[in-house]
Design an enzyme around this catalytic site. Structure first.
Site, PDB file in Angstrom:
ATOM      1  N   ARG A 144     -23.753 -31.803 -12.499  1.00 60.22           N
ATOM      2  CA  ARG A 144     -22.433 -31.838 -13.123  1.00 60.22           C
ATOM      3  C   ARG A 144     -21.316 -31.604 -12.113  1.00 60.22           C
ATOM      4  NH1 ARG A 144     -19.578 -27.930 -15.556  1.00 60.22           N
ATOM      5  NH2 ARG A 144     -18.627 -28.275 -17.601  1.00 60.22           N
ATOM      6  N   LYS A 160     -25.642 -32.650 -28.925  1.00 62.57           N
ATOM      7  CA  LYS A 160     -25.384 -32.046 -27.619  1.00 62.57           C
ATOM      8  C   LYS A 160     -26.686 -31.398 -27.175  1.00 62.57           C
ATOM      9  CE  LYS A 160     -22.422 -28.642 -25.283  1.00 62.57           C
ATOM     10  NZ  LYS A 160     -22.949 -29.133 -24.029  1.00 62.57           N
ATOM     11  N   LYS A 200     -16.790 -30.737 -27.924  1.00 62.66           N
ATOM     12  CA  LYS A 200     -18.145 -30.222 -28.171  1.00 62.66           C
ATOM     13  C   LYS A 200     -18.051 -29.250 -29.335  1.00 62.66           C
ATOM     14  CE  LYS A 200     -17.710 -27.069 -24.224  1.00 62.66           C
ATOM     15  NZ  LYS A 200     -18.248 -26.757 -22.892  1.00 62.66           N
TER      16      LYS A 200
END
Lengths: 362, 558
Positions: free
Chosen positions: B267, B247, B414
């Site tokens: 985003r 990540k 994540k």
């Protein structure tokens, strides 16, 4: 000019003195003008009632002398009259006639309509003593009805949120309530404890306010979609935690400037003031026709400059101790706000002003 | 309606901190305003409308011709913002002139003579585009005469830019979705294909027309997002069904290129094409890709602070492009040509992506490498071993997951690495917003360093406004009120007695901070009432956390 404040020498009395004196004339009941501990107090019936309510029977003066509308009193050759100033209930200008010349001490005043007190009356004079709280051309108070409409529109948009509006206990609170009633809001209005006593006093003096209820913790559910009034300092502090997702409003002339409103975290600024705005300060000076204007407190620099351009002599008195309650203070006063007797401060006086004072008959 | 209605909306938005309240205000705007003004207003809020013809100097000249210079200077000094000063000080037209004494005109004094209605928003937009430059001052002056102060402020901010009312394009689209009942993802996909005042969009949202077809126009496709991985989720994972990648600590972007044009989206669907011309130049293909925008030097990813130098800038200089060279690490392939790959399983998309990169090999772009692992324990070890500041942790993607908009649980995780920690001293506290407006909830904390005179002094190293529980917040609020030593507006300085354990994801060198170091995502972990302030950490110890640009294992060559 003396350390105690504005002094009328031939009459032997002070106007809104900051320290205890023998004889005081009080323009209105805000704590920075009406302080406790004077011997004899001359004021309107309403102002004396406000003083008693805030400072107790003894604090409002050992001898209290009310003076009615149109009544004239002689004191050392000076004729004293009180004329409505339109600031709060009982507020008055002090009109002094001595040996053919006239001085008017306006106290705090406004020209906008106020359903809770008598309107300001311009009195032609030789010396006009004015405030200058909002004496910058950026301060123009819009019609208060439009500001109240903003609050009602917000209530329609957010019907589940409590709308809490910060307003001063004496004058602004009751004016706001009357404006809301005129706009058709007939549900109960909830009050912070510090506002209740003066509302009761207003009602006893003939100003009907409609249904009022305390904004107590027990009442939390009822406060959804309700209007709550509180002192400005309380609306963002711990007291306000009892409210449901509050929309925080403040009713004050300072709300005109966004930076100021934003800095205080206000979500619904309402520009409603009990002081004259820039246009009204200038208009009033023109209407009374005084060739000489003394500015007690506020933005005297801008006002004196604007007067000078029209051939009017303006003098800044720099009176200390005024403008501490209600909107005069740049920061909100303490939550209690009631009769802060300890706030007695010195006065920075120009000696030349004292000389002029005698010459002009004050 | 017109400029006054828009001004009222702006005024409410400026003072409204809460997201939900902002959404309610926007829904009300869409529901109550007519076309085309509601679309023009929407475009102005989301800064899709930019005017270049009217400069701030024009406003300055207009007001100077109408006001006394001393009063203007005093007012500007008091108000601070020049546009607001102009809006407030602008003389009301028709007001009785000053100077005449006597009270006989009292009744008329407050009546304003208004003989022209305020302009409509769409009228303003059109006139600004069509009016010759020489006629602009008279035109704008005339408009300002018809407006009240909040209308004047709205107009000035509109034509000189910078409304700054805290409405992102994303927020506006969520409001459109809530108001119309349409899915926000569906709105995202057409948004950039329609232009202000968005008439086809509103027709569709009101059920009066088909969904607008963006055709070849480059539009944003909502990104697929990941959930944070908790211990319980981890235990339930079956390793063979999952794929792992680093990540990266940059900004998530979408690249859209084809015959209709090239766009780089953030985003949230903001168009950031203009800030990264070198990426756009490299987008010589017909595809939609998902990736991470990073500053990459000699194949190594630089810390986030370097990328920050390139964000939120309108102008890009050659120096900036040289000193902070950017690239995109590719995560996913959404469209190849006009073929929509999003319904395919992750493994299939990954194969297509690898194939595509090998074939097209666009400059400034590389593949996000996959990390092989046999067990969760092994993967945990890899995660803990990564210490480069440019890595936040791991991404876990289910091998069969389609590419779906938003944050669907169970498809992508994540897994951030363990945070770093310091014991710092509370120095200042500030009130929060909205629900927290009565609480001191934002904390500036500092560490000790030598003061150059044989003693030690505290230097602020960061600010945190999360991590604590409600009980801890109430406790901190009380402590701050009882230990205040100074007040500066909404900020309180406190006695330097209280130690807070602060955790953060990375420490990076910074020239913008007095301490020379910036923290990523600092938050309060614990209140250390057990620890005296003198035993809080030294700045040296934080500097030891600052990781330089070491390339982590598993990183693909640039």
């Amino acid at each position: 000019m003396t350390p105690q404040g504005l002094y009328c020498e031939p009459g032997g009395f002070f106007i809104d003195p900051v320290r205890p004196v023998d004889r005081a004339v009080i323009t209105h009941g805000h704590a920075d003008h009406a302080r406790p501990g004077h011997q004899a107090v001359l004021a309107t019936v309403e102002t004396l009632a406000v003083m008693r309510a805030r400072m107790g029977e003894g604090g409002a003066g050992a001898v209290q002398q009310p003076i009615g509308p149109g009544e004239v009193l002689e004191q050392g050759g000076v004729a004293i009259r009180l004329v409505p100033a339109g600031h709060v209930l009982g507020s008055a200008q002090v009109v002094l006639d001595w040996q053919g010349s006239r001085a008017v001490v306006s106290g705090d005043y406004k020209r906008q309509r106020d359903p809770t007190c008598a309107p300001f009356q311009p009195v032609p004079c030789d010396v006009f003593v004015t405030e200058a709280t909002f004496a910058l051309p950026v301060f123009r108070h819009p019609p208060p009805e439009g500001e109240v409409a903003k609050l009602l529109k917000s209530l329609a948009l957010f019907p589940d949120r409590t709308h809490v509006v910060g307003c001063y206990a004496l004058g602004k609170c009751q004016r706001l309530i009357r404006l809301l009633r005129e706009a058709g809001w007939d549900r109960p209005i909830h009050l912070h404890g510090a506002l209740a006593a003066l509302c009761k006093l207003y009602e006893s003096l003939g100003v009907a306010l409609g249904p009022l209820e305390p904004a107590t913790v027990a009442n939390k559910a009822a406060l959804r979609g309700a209007i709550v009034l509180a002192p400005p300092s309380a609306v963002q502090d711990r007291w306000a935690r009892r409210l449901t997702e509050p929309v925080v409003g403040v009713a004050s002339g300072w709300m005109r400037v966004r930076q100021r409103a934003k800095l205080r975290g206000v979500e619904l600024p309402m520009v409603i003031s009990d002081h004259a705005d820039w246009d009204d300060l200038n208009r009033t000076v023109d209407e009374v026709g005084a060739p000489e204007v003394w500015v007690t407190h506020g933005r005297d620099d801008a006002l004196v400059h604007a007067l000078g351009q029209r051939g009017i002599r303006g003098r800044a008195l720099h009176l200390v101790g005024l403008g501490e309650e209600d909107e005069g203070g740049t920061e909100a006063p303490p939550a209690t706000g009631e009769g802060d007797a300890a706030a007695v401060r010195g006065v920075a006086a120009g000696t030349d002003v004292a000389a002029v004072s005698r010459g002009e008959g004050l | 309606m017109s400029v006054p209605a828009f001004a009222a909306l702006l005024e409410r938005l400026v003072f409204t901190p809460g997201r939900n309240a902002k959404l309610a205000l926007l829904r009300d705007w869409f529901a109550t305003q007519p076309d085309p003004d509601r679309g023009v207003g929407l475009a102005a809020l989301t800064e899709e409308l930019v005017f270049t013809t009217a400069k701030p100097s024009l406003i300055r000249d207009l007001v100077a011709a109408r006001t006394d210079p001393v009063l203007l200077a005093l007012s500007h000094d008091y108000v601070g913002d020049f546009a607001e000063t102009v809006a407030l000080i602008w003389p009301q037209r028709g007001l009785r002139p000053r100077g005449a004494a006597g009270g006989e005109h009292e009744a008329q004094a407050e009546t304003y003579i208004v003989n022209a209605p305020p302009p409509a928003l769409s009228e303003v937009v059109e006139a600004l585009e069509l009016t010759p430059k020489a006629e602009l001052p008279a035109l704008i002056g005339g408009w300002l005469d018809t407006l009240d102060s909040s209308g004047r402020l709205a107009l000035i901010k509109l034509i000189t830019g910078g409304l700054r009312v805290g409405v992102s394009g994303r927020l506006a689209r969520v409001a459109l979705a809530e108001w119309s009942g349409q899915d926000v993802a569906a709105i995202e996909e057409v948004w950039h294909g329609v232009a202000p005042p968005y008439l086809p969009l509103f027709r569709w949202l009101e059920g009066r027309d088909e969904k607008p077809d963006p055709r070849e126009a480059p539009v944003f496709r909502p990104l697929m997002l990941a959930h944070p991985l908790e211990d319980a989720d981890l235990a339930a994972l079956d390793p063979p069904a999952w794929r792992a990648e680093w990540k990266w600590d940059g900004i998530r972007v979408q690249l859209t290129a084809g015959p209709g044009g090239r766009r780089l989206w953030s985003r949230g669907g903001e168009d950031i094409t203009g800030a990264f011309p070198e990426i756009v130049e490299a987008m010589d293909f017909h595809a939609v890709l998902d990736g991470e925008l990073l500053v990459i030097r000699d194949g190594a990813v630089a810390p986030f602070a370097d990328l920050q130098q390139r964000l939120n800038r309108k102008q890009v200089t050659a120096t900036m492009m040289r000193d902070f060279p950017v690239g995109v690490r590719l995560y996913d392939l959404l469209f190849e040509g006009t073929e929509d790959l999003r319904p395919l399983p992750f493994d299939a998309r990954r194969a297509r992506l690898e194939d595509w990169v090998a074939r097209v090999s666009p400059p400034r772009m590389d593949l996000s490498a996959q990390i092989a692992f046999a067990s969760l324990a092994q993967l945990g070890g890899i995660r803990d071993g990564a210490r480069a500041a440019s890595i936040e942790g791991l991404m876990l993607k289910r091998a069969d997951s389609p590419y779906v908009a938003g944050r669907q649980k169970g498809l992508w995780w994540k897994w951030k690495r363990e945070p770093l920690s310091i014991d710092a001293v509370l120095m200042y506290a500030q009130r929060g917003h909205g629900k927290r407006s009565s609480f001191y909830s934002d904390y500036t904390f500092g560490l000790w360093r030598p003061d150059g005179e044989g003693g030690e002094e505290l230097v602020p190293v960061g600010k945190a406004y999360s991590g604590y529980t409600d009980e801890e917040l109430a406790w901190l609020d009380r402590w701050i009120r009882n230990h205040t030593t100074g007040r500066f507006g909404p900020v309180r300085e406190v006695e330097k007695h209280l130690v807070l354990e602060v955790i953060f994801d990375a420490a990076q060198l910074s020239t913008r901070h007095k301490s020379g170091v910036a923290l990523r995502f600092p938050r309060i972990a614990r209140i250390r009432t057990d620890k005296p302030a003198s035993e809080a950490d030294r700045l040296d110890m934080l500097m030891a956390f600052v990781e330089r640009r070491a390339a982590p294992e598993g990183e693909a060559a640039d």
